[in-house]
Design a protein around this motif. Structure first.
Motif: not given
Length: 138
Positions: A90-104
């Motif tokens: 499955v082709l997948h990616g990520a978008i983070n348009l917030s002003e804060e980083p994201c931890i996954v």
């Protein structure tokens, strides 16, 4: 889309004792902590021999998956602990348009030898609907 290529979402079960909540996570062969910068639109990936099990532990993110030449967007946030399971192929990616980083946390299930192509970024084949995606990051 075949049954073995189905994206699954699972809200985490928890047990609360006093002011502490305990969550049951996913079993895995290896676990990675992933830092996704703020205001970032990621390339896509496709894994041939691994299942990604992603859980946002800080921040928020929009996971993109491609099905029948259409994107499906799944919003994940630390406020509602949910694991998205992305099977091989499955082709997948990520978008983070917030002003804060994201931890996954990625609890990876391996189904064979890692292929070097698994970690090569792929340019999204279609443009993302960024205006639509922005509504998740207010």
């Amino acid at each position: 889309m075949t049954a073995n290529k189905r994206i699954e979402l699972r809200k985490l079960d928890s047990m609360t004792v006093g002011m502490v909540s305990f969550y049951s996570l996913a079993n895995s062969n290896q676990t990675a902590l992933v830092h996704i910068a703020s205001n970032f639109i990621d390339n896509m990936f496709v894994h041939r021999h691994q299942t990604d099990q992603l859980l946002v532990v800080k921040g928020q993110i929009l996971i993109t998956t491609l099905h029948n030449r259409e994107y499906q967007y799944t919003f994940l946030s630390e406020k509602e602990p949910t694991i998205i399971t992305i099977p091989p192929g499955v082709l997948h990616g990520a978008i983070n348009l917030s002003e804060e980083p994201c931890i996954v946390v990625n609890a990876v299930l391996l189904h064979g030898q890692t292929d070097e192509k698994d970690y090569r970024p792929v340019k999204p084949p279609l443009p993302y609907d960024i205006d639509w995606a922005k509504k998740f990051f207010r």
